[in-house]
Write an enzyme that holds these catalytic residues in place. Structure first.
Site, PDB file in Angstrom:
ATOM      1  N   GLY A  23       0.816  -1.215   0.000  1.00  0.00           N
ATOM      2  CA  GLY A  23       0.000   0.000   0.000  1.00  0.00           C
ATOM      3  C   GLY A  23       0.845   1.259   0.000  1.00  0.00           C
ATOM      4  O   GLY A  23       2.079   1.230  -0.082  1.00  0.00           O
ATOM      5  N   ILE A  25       1.279   3.620   2.415  1.00  0.00           N
ATOM      6  CA  ILE A  25       2.153   3.837   3.571  1.00  0.00           C
ATOM      7  C   ILE A  25       3.344   2.895   3.472  1.00  0.00           C
ATOM      8  O   ILE A  25       4.492   3.287   3.726  1.00  0.00           O
ATOM      9  CB  ILE A  25       1.392   3.651   4.907  1.00  0.00           C
ATOM     10  CG1 ILE A  25       0.324   4.731   5.055  1.00  0.00           C
ATOM     11  CG2 ILE A  25       2.359   3.685   6.098  1.00  0.00           C
ATOM     12  CD1 ILE A  25      -0.549   4.605   6.301  1.00  0.00           C
ATOM     13  N   GLY A  26       3.084   1.652   3.071  1.00  0.00           N
ATOM     14  CA  GLY A  26       4.171   0.687   2.927  1.00  0.00           C
ATOM     15  C   GLY A  26       5.260   1.221   2.015  1.00  0.00           C
ATOM     16  O   GLY A  26       6.460   1.119   2.316  1.00  0.00           O
ATOM     17  N   ARG A 101     -12.658   2.393   4.498  1.00  0.00           N
ATOM     18  CA  ARG A 101     -14.103   2.630   4.493  1.00  0.00           C
ATOM     19  C   ARG A 101     -14.569   2.826   3.046  1.00  0.00           C
ATOM     20  O   ARG A 101     -13.949   3.544   2.274  1.00  0.00           O
ATOM     21  CB  ARG A 101     -14.417   3.894   5.299  1.00  0.00           C
ATOM     22  CG  ARG A 101     -15.900   4.063   5.552  1.00  0.00           C
ATOM     23  CD  ARG A 101     -16.187   5.493   5.923  1.00  0.00           C
ATOM     24  NE  ARG A 101     -15.751   5.810   7.263  1.00  0.00           N
ATOM     25  CZ  ARG A 101     -16.570   5.864   8.322  1.00  0.00           C
ATOM     26  NH1 ARG A 101     -17.848   5.605   8.177  1.00  0.00           N
ATOM     27  NH2 ARG A 101     -16.109   6.202   9.495  1.00  0.00           N
ATOM     28  N   GLN A 121      -4.575 -11.640  13.142  1.00  0.00           N
ATOM     29  CA  GLN A 121      -3.171 -11.175  13.206  1.00  0.00           C
ATOM     30  C   GLN A 121      -2.692 -11.132  14.662  1.00  0.00           C
ATOM     31  O   GLN A 121      -1.537 -11.451  14.944  1.00  0.00           O
ATOM     32  CB  GLN A 121      -3.025  -9.812  12.519  1.00  0.00           C
ATOM     33  CG  GLN A 121      -3.179  -9.967  10.995  1.00  0.00           C
ATOM     34  CD  GLN A 121      -2.917  -8.712  10.199  1.00  0.00           C
ATOM     35  OE1 GLN A 121      -2.634  -7.652  10.740  1.00  0.00           O
ATOM     36  NE2 GLN A 121      -3.016  -8.833   8.884  1.00  0.00           N
ATOM     37  N   VAL A 138      -1.499   0.767  12.951  1.00  0.00           N
ATOM     38  CA  VAL A 138      -1.642   1.984  12.152  1.00  0.00           C
ATOM     39  C   VAL A 138      -2.994   1.982  11.429  1.00  0.00           C
ATOM     40  O   VAL A 138      -3.665   3.007  11.325  1.00  0.00           O
ATOM     41  CB  VAL A 138      -0.501   2.077  11.113  1.00  0.00           C
ATOM     42  CG1 VAL A 138      -0.628   3.324  10.254  1.00  0.00           C
ATOM     43  CG2 VAL A 138       0.863   2.023  11.799  1.00  0.00           C
ATOM     44  N   ASP A 168      -0.675  12.568  14.738  1.00  0.00           N
ATOM     45  CA  ASP A 168      -1.425  13.705  15.285  1.00  0.00           C
ATOM     46  C   ASP A 168      -0.480  14.612  16.088  1.00  0.00           C
ATOM     47  O   ASP A 168      -0.569  15.838  16.021  1.00  0.00           O
ATOM     48  CB  ASP A 168      -2.558  13.182  16.181  1.00  0.00           C
ATOM     49  CG  ASP A 168      -3.367  12.129  15.455  1.00  0.00           C
ATOM     50  OD1 ASP A 168      -4.039  12.474  14.482  1.00  0.00           O
ATOM     51  OD2 ASP A 168      -3.277  10.939  15.836  1.00  0.00           O
ATOM     52  N   HIS A 196      -7.585   8.475  17.671  1.00  0.00           N
ATOM     53  CA  HIS A 196      -7.046   8.981  16.402  1.00  0.00           C
ATOM     54  C   HIS A 196      -8.244   9.225  15.481  1.00  0.00           C
ATOM     55  O   HIS A 196      -8.542   8.437  14.580  1.00  0.00           O
ATOM     56  CB  HIS A 196      -6.078   7.970  15.781  1.00  0.00           C
ATOM     57  CG  HIS A 196      -5.677   8.366  14.378  1.00  0.00           C
ATOM     58  ND1 HIS A 196      -4.938   9.484  14.096  1.00  0.00           N
ATOM     59  CD2 HIS A 196      -5.951   7.801  13.179  1.00  0.00           C
ATOM     60  CE1 HIS A 196      -4.769   9.599  12.794  1.00  0.00           C
ATOM     61  NE2 HIS A 196      -5.381   8.582  12.206  1.00  0.00           N
TER      62      HIS A 196
HETATM   63  P1  NAD Z   1      -3.603   1.341   1.104  1.00  0.00           P
HETATM   64  O1  NAD Z   1      -5.008   0.966   0.743  1.00  0.00           O
HETATM   65  O2  NAD Z   1      -2.747   2.059   0.140  1.00  0.00           O
HETATM   66  O3  NAD Z   1      -2.825   0.018   1.544  1.00  0.00           O
HETATM   67  C1  NAD Z   1      -3.361  -0.909   2.399  1.00  0.00           C
HETATM   68  C2  NAD Z   1      -2.737  -2.245   2.051  1.00  0.00           C
HETATM   69  O4  NAD Z   1      -3.173  -3.187   3.027  1.00  0.00           O
HETATM   70  C3  NAD Z   1      -3.175  -2.790   0.691  1.00  0.00           C
HETATM   71  O5  NAD Z   1      -2.029  -3.082  -0.083  1.00  0.00           O
HETATM   72  C4  NAD Z   1      -3.969  -4.040   1.033  1.00  0.00           C
HETATM   73  O6  NAD Z   1      -3.814  -5.070   0.069  1.00  0.00           O
HETATM   74  C5  NAD Z   1      -3.345  -4.417   2.367  1.00  0.00           C
HETATM   75  N1  NAD Z   1      -4.163  -5.299   3.192  1.00  0.00           N
HETATM   76  C6  NAD Z   1      -5.506  -5.337   3.316  1.00  0.00           C
HETATM   77  N2  NAD Z   1      -5.880  -6.326   4.124  1.00  0.00           N
HETATM   78  C7  NAD Z   1      -4.746  -6.936   4.546  1.00  0.00           C
HETATM   79  C8  NAD Z   1      -4.478  -8.040   5.373  1.00  0.00           C
HETATM   80  N3  NAD Z   1      -5.460  -8.728   5.946  1.00  0.00           N
HETATM   81  N4  NAD Z   1      -3.187  -8.387   5.584  1.00  0.00           N
HETATM   82  C9  NAD Z   1      -2.194  -7.701   5.003  1.00  0.00           C
HETATM   83  N5  NAD Z   1      -2.383  -6.651   4.170  1.00  0.00           N
HETATM   84  C10 NAD Z   1      -3.647  -6.282   3.948  1.00  0.00           C
HETATM   85  O7  NAD Z   1      -3.729   2.145   2.483  1.00  0.00           O
HETATM   86  P2  NAD Z   1      -2.637   3.067   3.187  1.00  0.00           P
HETATM   87  O8  NAD Z   1      -2.783   4.454   2.666  1.00  0.00           O
HETATM   88  O9  NAD Z   1      -1.324   2.391   3.144  1.00  0.00           O
HETATM   89  O10 NAD Z   1      -3.239   3.107   4.678  1.00  0.00           O
HETATM   90  C11 NAD Z   1      -3.293   1.922   5.440  1.00  0.00           C
HETATM   91  C12 NAD Z   1      -4.131   2.154   6.687  1.00  0.00           C
HETATM   92  O11 NAD Z   1      -3.517   3.114   7.537  1.00  0.00           O
HETATM   93  C13 NAD Z   1      -5.551   2.671   6.439  1.00  0.00           C
HETATM   94  O12 NAD Z   1      -6.426   2.039   7.341  1.00  0.00           O
HETATM   95  C14 NAD Z   1      -5.430   4.147   6.796  1.00  0.00           C
HETATM   96  O13 NAD Z   1      -6.686   4.701   7.160  1.00  0.00           O
HETATM   97  C15 NAD Z   1      -4.490   4.044   7.979  1.00  0.00           C
HETATM   98  N6  NAD Z   1      -3.817   5.279   8.381  1.00  0.00           N
HETATM   99  C16 NAD Z   1      -3.621   5.466   9.715  1.00  0.00           C
HETATM  100  C17 NAD Z   1      -2.947   6.582  10.160  1.00  0.00           C
HETATM  101  C18 NAD Z   1      -2.704   6.819  11.627  1.00  0.00           C
HETATM  102  O14 NAD Z   1      -2.155   7.872  11.971  1.00  0.00           O
HETATM  103  N7  NAD Z   1      -3.082   5.926  12.537  1.00  0.00           N
HETATM  104  C19 NAD Z   1      -2.464   7.508   9.230  1.00  0.00           C
HETATM  105  C20 NAD Z   1      -2.660   7.290   7.883  1.00  0.00           C
HETATM  106  C21 NAD Z   1      -3.337   6.152   7.457  1.00  0.00           C
HETATM  107  C1  LMR Z   2      -4.883  10.289   8.801  1.00  0.00           C
HETATM  108  O1  LMR Z   2      -5.001  10.758   9.928  1.00  0.00           O
HETATM  109  O2  LMR Z   2      -4.285  10.884   7.882  1.00  0.00           O
HETATM  110  C2  LMR Z   2      -5.466   8.934   8.509  1.00  0.00           C
HETATM  111  O3  LMR Z   2      -5.948   8.340   9.663  1.00  0.00           O
HETATM  112  C3  LMR Z   2      -6.440   8.951   7.395  1.00  0.00           C
HETATM  113  C4  LMR Z   2      -7.796   9.478   7.786  1.00  0.00           C
HETATM  114  O4  LMR Z   2      -8.797   8.832   7.424  1.00  0.00           O
HETATM  115  O5  LMR Z   2      -7.871  10.508   8.451  1.00  0.00           O
END
Ligand code: NAD
Ligand code: LMR
Length: 339
Positions: A23, A25-26, A101, A121, A138, A168, A196
């Protein structure tokens, strides 16, 4: 033959499992881990990447790129679609992969969909990770996903589970720096409380500036700015990023993950704290059994909540509003039999 530099003394490699590796973030996070930004310049890293089968090939492509970076600290990177294998021997588990979502999805649907990810997990971490495993969640809703994973890993000490609120925290630091003219590294004593989500409370009441800093320190007393601009800006920054960039935060989220694990592994700087989502035992009146953001320091690999900070009534009310939301999320997953 030319004589090269003497080889560096390196420690044993750390094994880091990252889920959702294909994804956004990855893609921003993996090169930073492999570069040494997370554990420092003397600690090699072995990456174990978990993806769903449909995204394994993409993750393998990311591994090809990591190889091409020729990072001296990267001791290996493997991709799995099986959680037991991916978490095997993990010292750190960074759970990024989550179900986003989608249109028409209620919050309860999102919680249920993600429970299907974080419960197994958690079990796989319990069974297969290293004894000293430390977990950062995350994927959203991060606090409640952390609760689900932790509830399924009864053999792992609960303080080894955390939820990411460092993004944040960093967002709030940046806004304070902009408003006051101080550098982000000249500001201490900030806390993010609660979830969050847009209910979080970024609290500047204990903020201090480094000695001798030229900054408009009085600006932080401006309650109107705090309530009308600063708090909503920080709390809704995720939505602002999505609106402007057309996708959710990735580089800044990856940066916050690096900061969180760096401080967990190596300790928070003396006299400073940061913000971490931790399981509550009633500290600061936060209901027990939810993962709330707290002020925390890290020593010898353990997070400790900073005690005895004063909270004004209006701050208390804002923390309560955010932790009420966490309780509602917990009750929703409890109704599904997940915690
Ligand atoms: P993305 O959709 O680009 O990537 C998510 C990846 O997760 C995809 O490659 C998908 O195939 C994979 N995935 C789905 N189910 C899985 C599973 N069971 N096992 C392993 N991999 C799986 O999303 P992103 O932009 O990388 O964001 C990932 C998450 O982080 C989202 O939930 C986003 O809302 C969250 N996020 C959290 C914060 C925070 O501050 N806590 C900040 C930004 C994003
Ligand atoms: C963020 O804070 O950037 C992520 O959690 C994405 C969102 O849905 O706000």
């Amino acid at each position: 033959m030319m004589q090269g530099a003497a080889p560096r003394q390196r420690r044993e490699p750390v094994t880091v499992t990252v889920t959702g590796a294909a994804g956004q973030i990855g893609y921003a996070l993996l090169p930073r881990i492999a570069s040494g930004a997370m554990f420092g310049p003397d600690t090699p890293v072995r990456l174990r990447l978990l993806e769903i089968p449909a995204a394994v090939r993409v993750a393998e492509g990311v591994v090809l790129e990591l190889e091409d970076c020729a990072f001296p600290l990267l001791a290996g990177a493997d991709v799995f679609d099986d959680a037991a294998q991916a978490f095997s021997g993990a010292n750190y588990a960074i759970l990024v992969g989550a179900r986003p979502r989608q249109a028409g999805m209620e919050r309860a649907d999102l919680l249920a969909a993600n429970a299907g990810i974080f419960a197994p997990q958690g079990e796989a971490i319990n069974e297969h990770a290293a004894q000293d495993v430390r977990v950062l969640v995350v994927g959203n809703p991060a606090n409640t996903n952390a609760l689900i994973a932790q509830a399924h890993a009864p053999d792992v000490p609960e303080r080894r589970f955390t939820a990411l609120t460092r993004l944040d925290h960093n967002r709030a630091l940046a806004q304070i720096a902009r408003r006051t003219g101080a550098g982000t590294d000249e500001i201490t004593g900030l806390t993010i409380w609660g979830n969050h989500s847009s209910t979080q409370f970024p609290d500047v009441s204990q903020v201090r500036f480094a000695a001798g800093v030229q900054a408009d320190i009085a600006a932080l007393q401006d309650r109107q700015w705090l309530e009308d601009e600063f708090i909503p800006r920080v709390a809704k920054r995720g939505t602002e990023i999505i609106d402007v960039r057309g996708a959710s935060s990735a580089a800044s989220a990856a940066g916050a993950v690096v900061d969180h694990i760096h401080d967990w592994a190596l300790g928070t700087p003396a006299g400073e704290w940061t913000s971490v989502g931790l399981l509550s035992h009633g500290e600061y009146g936060v209901p027990e059994g939810v993962f709330s953001s707290f002020p925390a320091i890290s020593r010898a690999g353990d997070w400790q909540i900073v005690p005895d900070l004063e909270l004004e009534d209006w701050a208390r009310a804002r923390i309560d509003a955010s932790t009420d939301e966490l309780v509602a999320e917990r009750d929703a997953v409890r109704a599904l039999g997940l915690v």
